[in-house]
Design an enzyme around this catalytic site. Structure first.
Site, PDB file in Angstrom:
ATOM      1  N   LYS A   1      29.444  50.343  43.039  1.00 20.05           N
ATOM      2  CA  LYS A   1      29.478  49.893  44.429  1.00 20.05           C
ATOM      3  C   LYS A   1      28.487  50.603  45.357  1.00 20.05           C
ATOM      4  O   LYS A   1      28.020  50.021  46.343  1.00 20.05           O
ATOM      5  CB  LYS A   1      30.890  50.066  44.986  1.00 20.05           C
ATOM      6  CG  LYS A   1      31.889  49.029  44.506  1.00 20.05           C
ATOM      7  CD  LYS A   1      31.767  47.746  45.279  1.00 20.05           C
ATOM      8  CE  LYS A   1      32.921  46.799  45.026  1.00 20.05           C
ATOM      9  NZ  LYS A   1      32.852  45.596  45.853  1.00 20.05           N
TER      10      LYS A   1
ATOM     11  N   ASP B   1      39.074  48.907  48.327  1.00 18.67           N
ATOM     12  CA  ASP B   1      40.105  49.306  47.374  1.00 18.67           C
ATOM     13  C   ASP B   1      39.812  50.693  46.845  1.00 18.67           C
ATOM     14  O   ASP B   1      40.650  51.306  46.197  1.00 18.67           O
ATOM     15  CB  ASP B   1      40.130  48.336  46.191  1.00 18.67           C
ATOM     16  CG  ASP B   1      38.857  48.463  45.365  1.00 18.67           C
ATOM     17  OD1 ASP B   1      38.870  49.214  44.370  1.00 18.67           O
ATOM     18  OD2 ASP B   1      37.851  47.833  45.716  1.00 18.67           O
TER      19      ASP B   1
END
Length: 403
Positions: free
Chosen positions: A81, A128
């Site tokens: 990410k 998350d």
């Protein structure tokens, strides 16, 4: 075994109405993504992550090759990410400074000179875990502030990892999509900048830059396949939460190979399958999944899709798949316990679901029709992305050990 009896993999071939928005692929062409990778290469932490050839598993499943991009090595953050968040934040700063991104390599970006010119900036996001950690890590390197919101039920380990990067981080009592709205509200009220990998009307530049950041991983994978003597994969299985990663991978391979692009299958958690539901509806309009979306695949627990990713996926992807949690567990165990001299891959819940789906398709006669639709056979060369390692080590161990 009970869960297997209750829920099967669901799939829907893409028969969605197409449009002519081919310019949406331009940010993902090879020239653009090479520029993105040049930025990432300027980081001292940059190192190409491995593309693992699972030769023995390929033979076992009756395909020509299975190649897994192992993102557990990315920048020491155990997930891919950071590629998106770091590039988007740099592009935003370049815009403020009226510079091209090529003029802002890592050392220049973190310099006191640039920081003094920028002043204080607060970067805000919902996550998350993995995206938020990447944003927090980048903000820390930039000596700027970050605020991170996490949905109800988030991992305390992931929360602590984000705090350890210097962020203000909180687990809320809301789901991911409501946290995105909370982050946007905070940014608006505190003159902050929201760095979110989902897009909505009026918020498209930063999500596009994040998706471009993910392109580094796709470009690396293609070049590594070339090093194996493979021009391109015949198939790609890619996981989707909001669809930013899936849209980036689909966009890159479609922009590079055009009508000869690989067959791409989009895989979601069955409890957060907004893209699959949209494909089933078959009218081109996005559907939403509401509620807690209680899946072990925390990185995919998103009920509202990225509109940019959706435009790409509905035009170019071949198949949408909805997978229950036990499918991810299968993938985690296979990758963690390889055949013969295949390399072991530590893959987290959101990272392993693609291999779990592939295994079931090739090994379970219930999915013969899906196998035929996807043209999976002994000549198939399949590319997968293990997008995270054991970002929650305790959870990983419980699943893989079966305790």
């Amino acid at each position: 075994m009970g869960e297997r009896m209750k829920e099967k993999i669901k799939w829907k071939e893409n028969t969605l109405p197409k449009d002519e928005e081919e310019e949406i692929l331009e940010p993902f062409n090879k020239e653009s993504i090479n520029k993105v990778r040049d930025f990432h290469k300027s980081f001292p932490q940059y190192k190409e992550t491995p593309l693992v050839n699972l030769n023995n598993l390929s033979k076992y499943l009756g395909v020509d090759g299975i190649y897994v991009k192992d993102e557990s090595y990315r920048f020491g953050l155990n997930a891919f990410k950071v590629l998106g968040g770091s590039f988007a934040m740099a592009k935003y700063l370049a815009q403020i400074l009226n510079k091209d991104i090529s003029e802002l390599p890592y050392e220049k970006l973190i310099s006191n000179e640039v920081r003094e010119e920028l002043g204080k900036i607060t970067f805000v996001t919902a996550t998350d875990g993995n995206h938020g950690r990447g944003v927090a890590w980048t903000a820390n390197k930039l000596k700027q502030k970050s605020v991170v919101y996490m949905p109800k039920g988030s991992s305390l380990t992931r929360l602590e990892n984000i705090k350890n990067e210097g962020a203000e981080a909180y687990i809320t009592d809301m789901n991911y999509d409501d946290d995105v709205r909370l982050a946007a509200k905070y940014a608006n009220e505190h003159d902050g900048v929201i760095i979110q990998d989902t897009a909505w009307e009026g918020y498209e530049d930063i999500p596009t830059w994040i998706m471009q950041g993910y392109g580094t991983m796709a470009l690396e994978a293609l070049e590594q396949l070339n090093n194996y003597g493979i021009e391109k994969p015949t198939h790609i299985f890619i996981q989707a939460g909001v669809g930013s990663l899936a849209g980036a991978v689909q966009g890159f391979f479609k922009a590079v190979f055009k009508e000869k692009a690989p067959i791409i299958t989009i895989i979601e958690a069955s409890k957060a399958n907004c893209l699959y539901k949209s494909a089933v509806a078959n009218d081109g309009v996005l559907r939403k999944v509401k509620g807690d979306m209680n899946t072990i695949m925390a990185g995919l627990a998103c009920g509202e899709a990225n509109i940019i990713g959706w435009r790409i996926l509905k035009n170019h992807s071949q198949m949408f798949v909805s997978a229950p949690d036990y499918i991810s567990e299968i993938g985690m165990r296979i990758l963690g316990n390889p055949l013969s001299d295949d390399s072991r891959i530590v893959s987290g819940e959101s990272g392993a679901v693609t291999l779990g789906v592939l295994y079931e398709i090739m090994n379970n006669s219930k999915y013969n029709e899906l196998k035929e639709k996807l043209k999976l056979n002994k000549e198939s060369k399949i590319l997968l992305f293990s997008t995270e390692g054991d970002t929650d080590p305790e959870k990983y161990r419980k699943i893989v050990w079966g305790i």
